[in-house]
Design an enzyme around this catalytic site. Structure first.
Site, mmCIF file in Angstrom:
data_model
loop_
_atom_site.group_PDB
_atom_site.id
_atom_site.type_symbol
_atom_site.label_atom_id
_atom_site.label_comp_id
_atom_site.label_asym_id
_atom_site.label_seq_id
_atom_site.Cartn_x
_atom_site.Cartn_y
_atom_site.Cartn_z
ATOM 1 N N HIS A 241 -8.436 1.040 -4.044
ATOM 2 C CA HIS A 241 -9.400 0.749 -2.986
ATOM 3 C C HIS A 241 -10.095 2.050 -2.595
ATOM 4 O O HIS A 241 -9.488 2.926 -1.977
ATOM 5 C CB HIS A 241 -8.641 0.144 -1.792
ATOM 6 C CG HIS A 241 -9.493 -0.167 -0.609
ATOM 7 N ND1 HIS A 241 -8.956 -0.549 0.599
ATOM 8 C CD2 HIS A 241 -10.836 -0.178 -0.432
ATOM 9 C CE1 HIS A 241 -9.921 -0.765 1.465
ATOM 10 N NE2 HIS A 241 -11.077 -0.538 0.859
ATOM 11 N N HIS B 270 -1.097 -1.192 -4.403
ATOM 12 C CA HIS B 270 -2.395 -0.917 -3.781
ATOM 13 C C HIS B 270 -2.489 0.568 -3.446
ATOM 14 O O HIS B 270 -1.608 1.126 -2.791
ATOM 15 C CB HIS B 270 -2.524 -1.758 -2.513
ATOM 16 C CG HIS B 270 -3.879 -1.701 -1.864
ATOM 17 N ND1 HIS B 270 -4.936 -2.484 -2.280
ATOM 18 C CD2 HIS B 270 -4.342 -0.965 -0.821
ATOM 19 C CE1 HIS B 270 -5.991 -2.240 -1.509
ATOM 20 N NE2 HIS B 270 -5.659 -1.310 -0.630
ATOM 21 N N SER C 219 0.837 -1.192 0.000
ATOM 22 C CA SER C 219 0.000 0.000 0.000
ATOM 23 C C SER C 219 0.873 1.243 0.000
ATOM 24 O O SER C 219 1.672 1.452 0.926
ATOM 25 C CB SER C 219 -0.904 0.022 1.235
ATOM 26 O OG SER C 219 -1.506 1.294 1.376
ATOM 27 N N ASP D 286 -4.798 3.366 -1.640
ATOM 28 C CA ASP D 286 -5.892 3.596 -0.688
ATOM 29 C C ASP D 286 -6.452 5.004 -0.862
ATOM 30 O O ASP D 286 -5.799 5.990 -0.512
ATOM 31 C CB ASP D 286 -5.389 3.416 0.745
ATOM 32 C CG ASP D 286 -5.173 1.954 1.105
ATOM 33 O OD1 ASP D 286 -6.110 1.161 0.897
ATOM 34 O OD2 ASP D 286 -4.091 1.610 1.599
ATOM 35 N N MET E 63 -12.279 4.080 -0.417
ATOM 36 C CA MET E 63 -12.931 4.247 0.885
ATOM 37 C C MET E 63 -13.604 5.606 0.875
ATOM 38 O O MET E 63 -13.210 6.546 1.573
ATOM 39 C CB MET E 63 -11.891 4.120 2.005
ATOM 40 C CG MET E 63 -11.425 2.686 2.197
ATOM 41 S SD MET E 63 -9.958 2.541 3.246
ATOM 42 C CE MET E 63 -8.679 2.706 1.981
ATOM 43 N N ASP F 50 -6.662 -6.636 3.917
ATOM 44 C CA ASP F 50 -6.136 -5.277 4.039
ATOM 45 C C ASP F 50 -6.152 -4.868 5.506
ATOM 46 O O ASP F 50 -7.209 -4.681 6.094
ATOM 47 C CB ASP F 50 -6.991 -4.319 3.207
ATOM 48 C CG ASP F 50 -6.368 -2.932 3.101
ATOM 49 O OD1 ASP F 50 -5.378 -2.654 3.811
ATOM 50 O OD2 ASP F 50 -6.881 -2.119 2.308
ATOM 51 N N MET G 35 -11.412 -6.342 5.321
ATOM 52 C CA MET G 35 -10.667 -5.406 6.153
ATOM 53 C C MET G 35 -10.344 -6.061 7.495
ATOM 54 O O MET G 35 -11.243 -6.542 8.188
ATOM 55 C CB MET G 35 -11.484 -4.129 6.383
ATOM 56 C CG MET G 35 -11.785 -3.327 5.127
ATOM 57 S SD MET G 35 -10.311 -2.788 4.237
ATOM 58 C CE MET G 35 -9.495 -1.772 5.484
ATOM 59 N N MET H 128 -9.090 7.748 0.243
ATOM 60 C CA MET H 128 -9.929 8.087 1.402
ATOM 61 C C MET H 128 -10.435 9.512 1.269
ATOM 62 O O MET H 128 -9.726 10.392 0.778
ATOM 63 C CB MET H 128 -9.127 7.940 2.695
ATOM 64 C CG MET H 128 -8.472 6.582 2.872
ATOM 65 S SD MET H 128 -7.621 6.477 4.461
ATOM 66 C CE MET H 128 -6.706 4.938 4.224
#
Length: 229
Positions: free
Chosen positions: A70, A37, A12, A39, A72, A176, A141, A41
């Site tokens: 990913h 990866h 990540s 992330d 979020m 994750d 998660m 957010m």
């Protein structure tokens, strides 16, 4: 992006040097990373703000393999096309992020990406029971999403339940949160095949000293693959 159940290590970049993303992506791939990866957010669905489509587009030329994005964020649907256009190979949305995950997964595949669905620690495996023929990846998660470096939450029972639900479908189970050489064997034994690791990969290394990345990736991979020997 062909399907197989070999262990994949997906560092990540949340744990990377934010000022040097392109070189960091090149370094981890050179040191054995299978996927990169990302992330994303939004400060709304999770209590942190990270990257958007522009960041993904900027790092895409530096990623030779799979870029695993990913999301979020909530809402998700208005941003699917932008992340697909930015070069995401896999786009994962949270089942908790909106009322119509079925529509979201359709949008992801319609945009040309592989579709993933993520489950927070408090969400049961059954929440995706009706989605099995719409997904390419299920992300479990093992921390509450929002920040890196959190302590692993044991979700092995959920992973085993999902593995049984998947059957022979070509669906990855991704983990994750809190993955390191001590936790990797637990989740692989339960049925996982994609391991996201942030601080456990990037600790002790840098773009100018990337050997530590390779050592960390190998340690996680060897621990994970050890359950098969």
């Amino acid at each position: 992006m062909s399907f197989d159940r070999k262990i994949k290590i997906a560092p990540s970049i949340l744990a990377a040097d934010f000022a040097n993303f392109g070189a960091e992506c090149q370094a981890i791939e050179a040191q054995g990373a299978d996927w990169v990866h990302v992330d994303v957010m939004d400060g709304h669905f999770v209590p942190n703000i990270t990257f958007g489509p522009a960041t993904c587009a900027a790092i895409r030329p530096h990623v030779q393999g799979v870029m695993d994005v990913h999301l979020m964020i909530a809402p998700v649907d208005p941003y699917v096309e932008a992340f697909a256009n930015a070069g995401a190979d896999v786009i994962t949305a949270h089942v908790e992020a909106g009322p119509h995950i079925h529509r979201t997964l359709q949008a992801i595949r319609g945009a040309g990406a592989k579709a993933g669905v993520a489950l927070n620690p408090g969400t049961p495996a059954g929440a995706v029971a009706e989605l099995m023929d719409m997904v390419d990846l299920i992300c479990v998660m093992t921390v509450n999403p929002g920040f890196g470096g959190q302590k692993f939450i044991d979700m092995t029972a959920k992973i085993r339940a999902l593995r049984g639900m998947i059957g022979d479908r070509p669906i990855h189970i991704e983990i994750d949160g809190g993955v390191d050489p001590s936790t990797a064997p637990l989740v692989v034994q339960a049925g996982a095949d994609v391991l996201v690791a942030g601080s456990a990969v990037f600790k002790g290394g840098s773009v100018s000293h990337p050997d530590a990345y390779g050592s960390n990736i190998r340690a996680i991979r060897e621990a994970a693959e050890g359950v098969w020997t």
